[in-house]
Design a protein around this motif. Structure first.
Motif, short mmCIF file in Angstrom:
data_model
loop_
_atom_site.label_atom_id
_atom_site.label_comp_id
_atom_site.label_asym_id
_atom_site.label_seq_id
_atom_site.Cartn_x
_atom_site.Cartn_y
_atom_site.Cartn_z
N TYR A 1 0.85 -1.18 0.00
CA TYR A 1 0.00 0.00 0.00
C TYR A 1 0.89 1.24 0.00
O TYR A 1 1.91 1.26 0.69
CB TYR A 1 -0.89 0.03 1.23
N VAL A 2 0.51 2.23 -0.78
CA VAL A 2 1.24 3.49 -0.78
C VAL A 2 0.29 4.59 -0.34
O VAL A 2 -0.72 4.85 -0.99
CB VAL A 2 1.83 3.82 -2.17
N LEU A 3 0.61 5.21 0.79
CA LEU A 3 -0.23 6.27 1.34
C LEU A 3 0.46 7.60 1.09
O LEU A 3 1.58 7.81 1.55
CB LEU A 3 -0.41 6.08 2.86
N GLN A 4 -0.20 8.47 0.35
CA GLN A 4 0.42 9.74 0.02
C GLN A 4 -0.28 10.90 0.72
O GLN A 4 -1.50 11.04 0.64
CB GLN A 4 0.41 9.96 -1.49
N ASP A 5 0.50 11.72 1.40
CA ASP A 5 -0.02 12.93 2.04
C ASP A 5 0.66 14.12 1.36
O ASP A 5 1.88 14.24 1.40
CB ASP A 5 0.30 12.89 3.54
N ASN A 6 -0.16 14.98 0.74
CA ASN A 6 0.44 16.08 -0.03
C ASN A 6 0.90 17.25 0.81
O ASN A 6 1.62 18.12 0.33
CB ASN A 6 -0.54 16.57 -1.09
N SER A 7 0.42 17.28 2.05
CA SER A 7 0.90 18.36 2.93
C SER A 7 1.04 17.80 4.33
O SER A 7 0.21 18.05 5.20
CB SER A 7 -0.08 19.53 2.89
N PHE A 8 2.06 17.01 4.53
CA PHE A 8 2.22 16.31 5.80
C PHE A 8 2.54 17.31 6.91
O PHE A 8 3.39 18.18 6.76
CB PHE A 8 3.33 15.27 5.67
N ARG A 9 1.82 17.17 8.02
CA ARG A 9 1.86 18.18 9.07
C ARG A 9 3.25 18.42 9.64
O ARG A 9 3.61 19.53 9.98
CB ARG A 9 0.91 17.75 10.19
N LEU A 10 4.05 17.35 9.72
CA LEU A 10 5.38 17.54 10.31
C LEU A 10 6.36 18.12 9.31
O LEU A 10 7.51 18.41 9.65
CB LEU A 10 5.90 16.22 10.86
N LEU A 11 5.93 18.27 8.07
CA LEU A 11 6.85 18.82 7.05
C LEU A 11 6.43 20.18 6.52
O LEU A 11 7.23 20.88 5.93
CB LEU A 11 6.94 17.86 5.86
N ASN A 12 5.16 20.58 6.74
CA ASN A 12 4.71 21.76 6.01
C ASN A 12 5.23 23.09 6.55
O ASN A 12 4.99 24.13 5.95
CB ASN A 12 3.19 21.76 5.80
N LYS A 13 5.97 23.05 7.66
CA LYS A 13 6.63 24.28 8.12
C LYS A 13 8.10 24.28 7.70
O LYS A 13 8.84 25.20 8.00
CB LYS A 13 6.55 24.40 9.65
N VAL A 14 8.50 23.22 7.01
CA VAL A 14 9.93 23.05 6.73
C VAL A 14 10.32 23.53 5.34
O VAL A 14 11.36 24.16 5.17
CB VAL A 14 10.31 21.56 6.90
N GLY A 15 9.49 23.27 4.35
CA GLY A 15 9.86 23.69 3.00
C GLY A 15 8.72 23.53 2.01
O GLY A 15 7.69 22.96 2.32
N THR A 16 8.93 24.05 0.81
CA THR A 16 7.97 23.89 -0.26
C THR A 16 8.64 23.19 -1.44
O THR A 16 9.84 22.98 -1.42
CB THR A 16 7.46 25.24 -0.77
N ASN A 17 7.85 22.87 -2.44
CA ASN A 17 8.42 22.13 -3.58
C ASN A 17 9.40 22.98 -4.38
O ASN A 17 10.18 22.46 -5.16
CB ASN A 17 7.31 21.60 -4.48
N SER A 18 9.38 24.31 -4.16
CA SER A 18 10.26 25.16 -4.96
C SER A 18 11.70 25.12 -4.46
O SER A 18 12.60 25.55 -5.17
CB SER A 18 9.75 26.59 -4.96
#
Lengths: 175, 135
Positions: free
Chosen positions: A107-124
């Motif tokens: 199973y592959v579970l994808q989170d597009n804005s994971f809470r522990l990462l969304n203060k760290v960086g963006t795709n740019s």
């Protein structure tokens, strides 16, 4: 039955800012602590198994609390769906964005804005990409622990290509 | 034209931080420090907020200090209003969110986060202070 779960979930959400950042800060300190205790292994990778084990224990316990109002699950896919929706939203305040499976235990579970990462960086920007595995191993353990308590023995890996989205690969071990 | 100087200094680590600041930032810090103590000594009344801003013939410097000792400084032209609110917003919505809540940002060293820079830029560009001047 189902309604009650949703109610407690809403209460969790309504309880505000404090509980949210408490977990985030505590998690950050756990990561620092785990890293300070371990030395790097041969390949120069950080030793994160302690953190994963913490996640496992937490997940194992949390599932008792979250499923107390539920009937038994029909099958494996049903359990994974529960993880993607109720489990994820009670812990990370959103649902898994995408679930894929090969119907043979992967199973592959994808989170597009994971809470522990969304203060760290963006795709740019590619900054911090090296350091992100340490922010995911607790959650990998969390998944593995909660599935273990539901009767699924598995291995869980995380994959990040662009922040703040990430994928968790669940590989079920058939015995 | 707006400029922004952003320094984060806290007492236990002040020395370490000052060491890495550029000489201009050191001068700025020294000046602000002096103005702050000057204002608190010369004030005939008990100063609640202390030093808020100063104005020259060319520009205005707005100053915000948080209870934790963090200092936010913004230079604007002389007609700008509400720059202090913008600084509050910068602290609340950008610094707190993208530095304090970023586990990979150390609080005792200069901020490296690209996302933080991006959000600072966004905040200032969407602010009415910025828009009203750029016409």
């Amino acid at each position: 039955m189902r309604q009650q779960i949703i109610d407690t979930k809403i209460n969790l959400h309504a309880s505000g800012e404090a509980d949210e950042c408490l977990f985030e800060y505590l998690h950050a300190e756990m990561v620092n602590y785990a890293l300070s205790k371990s030395c790097k292994n041969k390949e120069g990778e950080e030793e994160l198994s302690r953190l994963e084990w913490m996640g496992f224990s937490v997940g194992y316990r949390i599932i008792e609390r979250l499923t107390r109002e539920w009937n038994r699950f029909k099958d494996e896919l049903d359990m994974i769906k529960f993880i993607c929706t109720d489990f994820w939203s009670s812990l990370y305040h959103k649902q898994i964005d995408n679930l894929r499976t090969n119907h043979h235990g992967v199973y592959v579970l994808q989170d597009n804005s994971f809470r522990l990462l969304n203060k760290v960086g963006t795709n740019s920007n590619k900054q911090y990409l090296q350091e992100t595995p340490r922010l995911l191993s607790f959650t990998c353990g969390l998944l593995r622990g909660s599935l273990a308590n539901l009767g699924i023995i598995s291995t869980v890996n995380a994959e990040i290509s662009t922040l703040p989205s990430c994928k968790f690969h669940v590989q079920v071990q058939r015995i | 034209k707006k400029q922004m100087a952003h320094s984060t200094t806290q007492s236990p680590i002040e020395k370490a931080t000052l060491y890495v600041l550029s000489s201009e930032a050191k001068l700025m810090y020294g000046m602000l420090f002096s103005i702050k103590s000057f204002v608190s000594k010369i004030s005939p009344l008990d100063p609640k907020e202390g030093f808020l801003y100063y104005k020259t013939s060319k520009y205005t410097l707005h100053y915000l200090e948080t209870p934790s000792g963090l200092k936010f400084v913004l230079n604007t032209d002389n007609v700008t209003q509400n720059a202090r609110e913008l600084l509050q917003q910068l602290y609340r919505e950008v610094y707190l969110e993208y530095v304090v809540k970023n586990p990979l940002c150390q609080l005792n060293e200069p901020i490296q986060s690209e996302l933080f820079k991006l959000k600072v830029d966004e905040l200032f560009k969407k602010s009415p202070l910025f828009l009203s001047r750029s016409i």
